[in-house]
Write a protein that holds these residues in place. Structure first.
Motif: not given
Length: 222
Positions: A112-126
């Motif tokens: 859940g810690t990783v999933k919560n981290f991923l939820d914070y970002f979108w364009e930054e991963f492109a």
């Protein structure tokens, strides 16, 4: 004559590849276990050390056990105060050319810690390259597939393989890696992230500055 030219081309490409191994790719490791002295975090730190010492990468680690993020809340408005740990994570993600996500296997899924981290970002991963590491008794394939799917939704690039870590088989009582195969896999991922991460990020940045509309990067232009 054609064969000779081909061999020359291969040598030239190989020479260029070796040069890029020390170009300072920015690699961020994200440790997604809340367990103290977790094996996934140990393996991640080993990979980052290899990337720095063998391939000249710049590395940082975002240990989510130490930098704990509040549960993602999409209703927070732009004018509201931002948690200091969120700001820290955001700066590190924006800094990186490539990232390694390290997670334990919880019921066949990422923590859940990783999933919560991923939820914070979108364009930054492109336009960034991702590698995956999972501690599991069952190879962690579904865990890494889920992380890979999340990154694909954000237009990030993923390495076509991941690393599975089995604590009892791969570490001794002092927490040192004793599995030669795991050491080789960590070196391989460190090498590939250092090289492909740089290549993909540089091309993405060029596409952002270009006027060509036939690239996914066009949607990220200001």
């Amino acid at each position: 004559m054609r064969a000779a030219n081909t061999q020359t081309d291969v040598k030239r490409r190989s020479a260029g590849l070796n040069d890029r191994q020390t170009t300072g790719t920015k690699v961020l490791g994200v440790a997604g276990s809340l367990r103290q002295n977790s094996r996934s975090t140990r393996a991640l730190k080993s990979l980052l050390d290899i990337a720095t010492n063998k391939y000249g990468a710049q590395t940082q680690i975002l240990d989510l056990r130490e930098t704990r993020l509040p549960l993602y809340n999409p209703t927070v408005g732009p004018g509201e105060p931002v948690d200091n740990n969120i700001q820290t994570a955001s700066r590190m993600v924006k800094w990186a050319d490539a990232l390694v996500l390290a997670s334990p296997d919880y019921h066949g899924s990422m923590s859940g810690t990783v999933k919560n981290f991923l939820d914070y970002f979108w364009e930054e991963f492109a336009g960034k390259t991702f590698g995956y590491l999972c501690t599991s008794h069952e190879k962690g394939l579904t865990v890494m597939d889920q992380m890979r799917t999340a990154i694909r939704q954000c237009y990030g690039w993923s390495m076509p393989y991941g690393i599975s870590v089995n604590g009892e088989q791969d570490f001794n009582a002092r927490g040192e890696i004793i599995n030669v195969t795991l050491s080789r896999r960590l070196t391989m991922l460190a090498r590939d992230l250092s090289i492909y991460g740089k290549l993909i990020r540089e091309q993405f940045q060029k596409d952002l500055e270009d006027n060509d509309s036939y690239t996914f990067a066009a949607r990220y232009r200001g």
